[in-house]
Design a protein around this motif. Structure first.
Motif, PDB file in Angstrom:
ATOM      1  N   ILE A 164       0.796  -1.222   0.000  1.00 45.54           N
ATOM      2  CA  ILE A 164       0.000   0.000   0.000  1.00 45.54           C
ATOM      3  C   ILE A 164       0.830   1.274   0.000  1.00 45.54           C
ATOM      4  O   ILE A 164       0.343   2.354  -0.360  1.00 45.54           O
ATOM      5  CB  ILE A 164      -0.961  -0.010   1.216  1.00 45.54           C
ATOM      6  CG1 ILE A 164      -2.072   1.035   1.021  1.00 45.54           C
ATOM      7  CG2 ILE A 164      -0.205   0.236   2.505  1.00 45.54           C
ATOM      8  CD1 ILE A 164      -2.871   0.863  -0.237  1.00 45.54           C
ATOM      9  N   THR A 165       2.099   1.225   0.398  1.00 43.54           N
ATOM     10  CA  THR A 165       2.903   2.447   0.504  1.00 43.54           C
ATOM     11  C   THR A 165       3.044   3.169  -0.827  1.00 43.54           C
ATOM     12  O   THR A 165       2.883   4.391  -0.905  1.00 43.54           O
ATOM     13  CB  THR A 165       4.298   2.110   1.069  1.00 43.54           C
ATOM     14  OG1 THR A 165       4.148   1.517   2.362  1.00 43.54           O
ATOM     15  CG2 THR A 165       5.133   3.374   1.208  1.00 43.54           C
ATOM     16  N   GLN A 166       3.335   2.444  -1.894  1.00 50.35           N
ATOM     17  CA  GLN A 166       3.558   3.085  -3.186  1.00 50.35           C
ATOM     18  C   GLN A 166       2.297   3.754  -3.741  1.00 50.35           C
ATOM     19  O   GLN A 166       2.367   4.895  -4.216  1.00 50.35           O
ATOM     20  CB  GLN A 166       4.101   2.062  -4.197  1.00 50.35           C
ATOM     21  CG  GLN A 166       4.569   2.687  -5.508  1.00 50.35           C
ATOM     22  CD  GLN A 166       5.656   3.721  -5.296  1.00 50.35           C
ATOM     23  OE1 GLN A 166       6.613   3.488  -4.575  1.00 50.35           O
ATOM     24  NE2 GLN A 166       5.502   4.885  -5.914  1.00 50.35           N
ATOM     25  N   PRO A 167       1.108   3.115  -3.700  1.00 49.21           N
ATOM     26  CA  PRO A 167      -0.095   3.808  -4.190  1.00 49.21           C
ATOM     27  C   PRO A 167      -0.399   5.095  -3.429  1.00 49.21           C
ATOM     28  O   PRO A 167      -0.817   6.086  -4.033  1.00 49.21           O
ATOM     29  CB  PRO A 167      -1.204   2.765  -3.983  1.00 49.21           C
ATOM     30  CG  PRO A 167      -0.508   1.459  -4.031  1.00 49.21           C
ATOM     31  CD  PRO A 167       0.823   1.701  -3.389  1.00 49.21           C
ATOM     32  N   ILE A 168      -0.191   5.111  -2.115  1.00 47.72           N
ATOM     33  CA  ILE A 168      -0.440   6.329  -1.342  1.00 47.72           C
ATOM     34  C   ILE A 168       0.576   7.401  -1.706  1.00 47.72           C
ATOM     35  O   ILE A 168       0.241   8.591  -1.805  1.00 47.72           O
ATOM     36  CB  ILE A 168      -0.403   6.024   0.167  1.00 47.72           C
ATOM     37  CG1 ILE A 168      -1.559   5.087   0.544  1.00 47.72           C
ATOM     38  CG2 ILE A 168      -0.494   7.303   0.987  1.00 47.72           C
ATOM     39  CD1 ILE A 168      -1.599   4.716   2.009  1.00 47.72           C
ATOM     40  N   SER A 169       1.830   7.022  -1.927  1.00 40.63           N
ATOM     41  CA  SER A 169       2.855   7.978  -2.340  1.00 40.63           C
ATOM     42  C   SER A 169       2.478   8.619  -3.670  1.00 40.63           C
ATOM     43  O   SER A 169       2.600   9.842  -3.853  1.00 40.63           O
ATOM     44  CB  SER A 169       4.214   7.287  -2.459  1.00 40.63           C
ATOM     45  OG  SER A 169       4.625   6.744  -1.224  1.00 40.63           O
ATOM     46  N   ASN A 170       2.010   7.806  -4.611  1.00 41.10           N
ATOM     47  CA  ASN A 170       1.600   8.337  -5.911  1.00 41.10           C
ATOM     48  C   ASN A 170       0.424   9.298  -5.767  1.00 41.10           C
ATOM     49  O   ASN A 170       0.362  10.336  -6.441  1.00 41.10           O
ATOM     50  CB  ASN A 170       1.228   7.191  -6.852  1.00 41.10           C
ATOM     51  CG  ASN A 170       2.424   6.323  -7.212  1.00 41.10           C
ATOM     52  OD1 ASN A 170       3.570   6.749  -7.109  1.00 41.10           O
ATOM     53  ND2 ASN A 170       2.164   5.096  -7.624  1.00 41.10           N
ATOM     54  N   TYR A 171      -0.509   8.964  -4.886  1.00 41.25           N
ATOM     55  CA  TYR A 171      -1.662   9.840  -4.683  1.00 41.25           C
ATOM     56  C   TYR A 171      -1.237  11.193  -4.119  1.00 41.25           C
ATOM     57  O   TYR A 171      -1.673  12.247  -4.597  1.00 41.25           O
ATOM     58  CB  TYR A 171      -2.664   9.172  -3.734  1.00 41.25           C
ATOM     59  CG  TYR A 171      -3.706  10.139  -3.221  1.00 41.25           C
ATOM     60  CD1 TYR A 171      -4.684  10.646  -4.069  1.00 41.25           C
ATOM     61  CD2 TYR A 171      -3.686  10.568  -1.902  1.00 41.25           C
ATOM     62  CE1 TYR A 171      -5.629  11.553  -3.610  1.00 41.25           C
ATOM     63  CE2 TYR A 171      -4.632  11.470  -1.433  1.00 41.25           C
ATOM     64  CZ  TYR A 171      -5.597  11.954  -2.299  1.00 41.25           C
ATOM     65  OH  TYR A 171      -6.515  12.848  -1.841  1.00 41.25           O
ATOM     66  N   ALA A 191      -9.708   8.660   2.965  1.00 38.79           N
ATOM     67  CA  ALA A 191     -10.703   8.099   2.044  1.00 38.79           C
ATOM     68  C   ALA A 191     -10.033   7.576   0.777  1.00 38.79           C
ATOM     69  O   ALA A 191     -10.381   6.501   0.263  1.00 38.79           O
ATOM     70  CB  ALA A 191     -11.741   9.165   1.700  1.00 38.79           C
ATOM     71  N   GLU A 192      -9.065   8.329   0.267  1.00 39.58           N
ATOM     72  CA  GLU A 192      -8.364   7.893  -0.932  1.00 39.58           C
ATOM     73  C   GLU A 192      -7.497   6.667  -0.640  1.00 39.58           C
ATOM     74  O   GLU A 192      -7.385   5.759  -1.469  1.00 39.58           O
ATOM     75  CB  GLU A 192      -7.506   9.032  -1.477  1.00 39.58           C
ATOM     76  CG  GLU A 192      -6.859   8.747  -2.819  1.00 39.58           C
ATOM     77  CD  GLU A 192      -7.874   8.524  -3.928  1.00 39.58           C
ATOM     78  OE1 GLU A 192      -7.536   7.813  -4.900  1.00 39.58           O
ATOM     79  OE2 GLU A 192      -8.999   9.054  -3.822  1.00 39.58           O
ATOM     80  N   ALA A 193      -6.881   6.648   0.547  1.00 43.38           N
ATOM     81  CA  ALA A 193      -6.076   5.483   0.932  1.00 43.38           C
ATOM     82  C   ALA A 193      -6.950   4.232   1.028  1.00 43.38           C
ATOM     83  O   ALA A 193      -6.518   3.128   0.669  1.00 43.38           O
ATOM     84  CB  ALA A 193      -5.380   5.752   2.261  1.00 43.38           C
ATOM     85  N   LYS A 194      -8.181   4.393   1.495  1.00 39.79           N
ATOM     86  CA  LYS A 194      -9.121   3.262   1.568  1.00 39.79           C
ATOM     87  C   LYS A 194      -9.427   2.734   0.170  1.00 39.79           C
ATOM     88  O   LYS A 194      -9.462   1.515  -0.057  1.00 39.79           O
ATOM     89  CB  LYS A 194     -10.406   3.679   2.268  1.00 39.79           C
ATOM     90  CG  LYS A 194     -11.447   2.564   2.413  1.00 39.79           C
ATOM     91  CD  LYS A 194     -12.664   3.050   3.165  1.00 39.79           C
ATOM     92  CE  LYS A 194     -13.679   1.923   3.387  1.00 39.79           C
ATOM     93  NZ  LYS A 194     -14.254   1.429   2.117  1.00 39.79           N
ATOM     94  N   ASN A 195      -9.643   3.645  -0.769  1.00 43.09           N
ATOM     95  CA  ASN A 195      -9.914   3.213  -2.144  1.00 43.09           C
ATOM     96  C   ASN A 195      -8.714   2.465  -2.728  1.00 43.09           C
ATOM     97  O   ASN A 195      -8.874   1.460  -3.422  1.00 43.09           O
ATOM     98  CB  ASN A 195     -10.240   4.428  -3.013  1.00 43.09           C
ATOM     99  CG  ASN A 195     -11.553   5.073  -2.635  1.00 43.09           C
ATOM    100  OD1 ASN A 195     -12.439   4.414  -2.093  1.00 43.09           O
ATOM    101  ND2 ASN A 195     -11.696   6.365  -2.915  1.00 43.09           N
ATOM    102  N   LYS A 196      -7.504   2.989  -2.455  1.00 38.27           N
ATOM    103  CA  LYS A 196      -6.301   2.337  -2.966  1.00 38.27           C
ATOM    104  C   LYS A 196      -6.077   0.984  -2.304  1.00 38.27           C
ATOM    105  O   LYS A 196      -5.574   0.052  -2.924  1.00 38.27           O
ATOM    106  CB  LYS A 196      -5.086   3.238  -2.723  1.00 38.27           C
ATOM    107  CG  LYS A 196      -5.147   4.611  -3.391  1.00 38.27           C
ATOM    108  CD  LYS A 196      -5.009   4.531  -4.876  1.00 38.27           C
ATOM    109  CE  LYS A 196      -4.948   5.926  -5.491  1.00 38.27           C
ATOM    110  NZ  LYS A 196      -4.876   5.879  -6.975  1.00 38.27           N
ATOM    111  N   SER A 197      -6.445   0.881  -1.015  1.00 38.38           N
ATOM    112  CA  SER A 197      -6.192  -0.342  -0.258  1.00 38.38           C
ATOM    113  C   SER A 197      -7.232  -1.414  -0.527  1.00 38.38           C
ATOM    114  O   SER A 197      -6.978  -2.604  -0.326  1.00 38.38           O
ATOM    115  CB  SER A 197      -6.157  -0.042   1.245  1.00 38.38           C
ATOM    116  OG  SER A 197      -5.266   1.004   1.539  1.00 38.38           O
TER     117      SER A 197
END
Length: 329
Positions: A164-171, A191-197
């Motif tokens: 999950i670290t990389q998708p949140i970094s990109n966001y 909320a965005e982290a939840k969508n990514k996760s």
């Protein structure tokens, strides 16, 4: 020969441990006798394997009959040459079907992205909690569990955090939140982290019910650099209010510091610095300016006093500039 093990078994998961996802039942060995009973409590599920294959997934609470090729006594006697061991092996894995709430998480390494305002990389850490529910027990059992006797949530966290670290970094890089905007947008980031996760957990066989960020922090290097910039911005603002050129103010500060560090020789530098300040303040204006509002004059008087108290201007300079400001009121 253990006569008790030859009787029909009643199998159930008693006293599950906190945050335990899977538990292999081994109390009666792996040769469950035919017509044994399986009891599932509310919030529990069960995967039943026979001779190395998944034969059933039980998801509803209640009482189940288990049918195998093992007959009490008869099977044991026939397997005398195999040291009383049957090849009709069974396996019972209970799993937690109830929600797992308030599972803790935290970034092991900082999330790094370029700050859109300050223009340099910043490093952000965060922590919080989430809740999950298993939805594809058989899929997780075959692809992740792989026959382990126990499985706990912290083992799932190892997989989750690595993905999950990389998708949140990109966001964060695309969202362009500056250092000072993180706290005010924390719910949006969660909320965005939840969508990514969500897809990460779904691929593992779980549903992500909620995801919360409770706190965050930047690394020391980032905080130090931001503080240096803030100090300079504050000095520029103060110089503007007092009607003093910022570059000239920096020169005066440097000369004052030099005067303090050089003793008697520095006294002359202090006088010279004061004369320059006096000349700068005493020069006539090139063009006549409109009278300034009283509130601006009050602010400049306050800043002028601070310059005097900080020993950046002499008492004579203070009085001269003060009178000029008062004349504008």
């Amino acid at each position: 020969m253990d006569i008790k093990k030859q009787m029909r078994s009643v199998i159930q998961w008693e006293n599950p441990r906190e945050y335990q996802l899977f538990f292999k039942f081994t109390e009666s060995g792996d040769e469950l006798k035919n017509a044994s009973k399986l009891i599932l409590q509310p919030g529990q599920g069960c995967i039943f394997t026979y001779e190395g294959k998944v034969e059933g997934v039980f998801e509803e609470e209640g009482l189940y009959d288990l049918e195998t090729a093992n007959k009490p006594f008869l099977t044991t006697m026939r397997k005398f040459m195999n040291a009383f061991e049957s090849e009709h092996k069974t396996g019972i894995w209970f799993y937690r079907k109830a929600d797992m709430v308030n599972v803790r998480w935290g970034t092991r390494i900082p999330i790094t992205y370029n700050d859109p305002v300050y223009g340099f990389p910043v490093k952000l850490r965060a922590y919080g909690n989430y809740s999950i529910r298993i939805t594809k027990a058989e899929n997780f059992f075959e692809n992740i569990l792989a026959g382990q006797q126990d499985y706990f949530v912290d083992q799932l966290q190892e997989i989750f955090l690595s993905r999950i670290t990389q998708p949140i970094s990109n966001y964060l890089a695309n969202a362009k939140f500056s250092y000072a905007e993180i706290d005010s947008n924390i719910e949006l980031i969660a909320a965005e982290a939840k969508n990514k996760s969500g897809s990460v957990f779904e691929n593992l066989g779980f549903q992500l019910l909620d995801f919360r960020i409770e706190g965050n922090s930047f690394d020391k290097e980032t905080n130090d650099r931001i503080n240096e910039i803030s100090d300079v911005q504050a000095e520029v603002h103060s110089a503007n209010i007092a009607g003093v050129d910022f570059a000239e103010l920096q020169k005066l500060k440097a000369m004052r510091d030099m005067a303090k560090n050089e003793g008697v020789a520095g006294a002359g530098m202090g006088v010279f610095a004061g004369m320059n300040m006096g000349n700068a303040m005493g020069q006539p204006q090139q063009q006549e300016k409109a009278p300034e509002p009283k509130t601006d004059v009050r602010s400049k008087l306050k800043e002028l006093k601070e310059l005097f108290e900080d020993d950046l201007i002499s008492e004579e300079e203070f009085k001269t500039k003060k009178q000029q400001l008062l004349d504008q009121m």
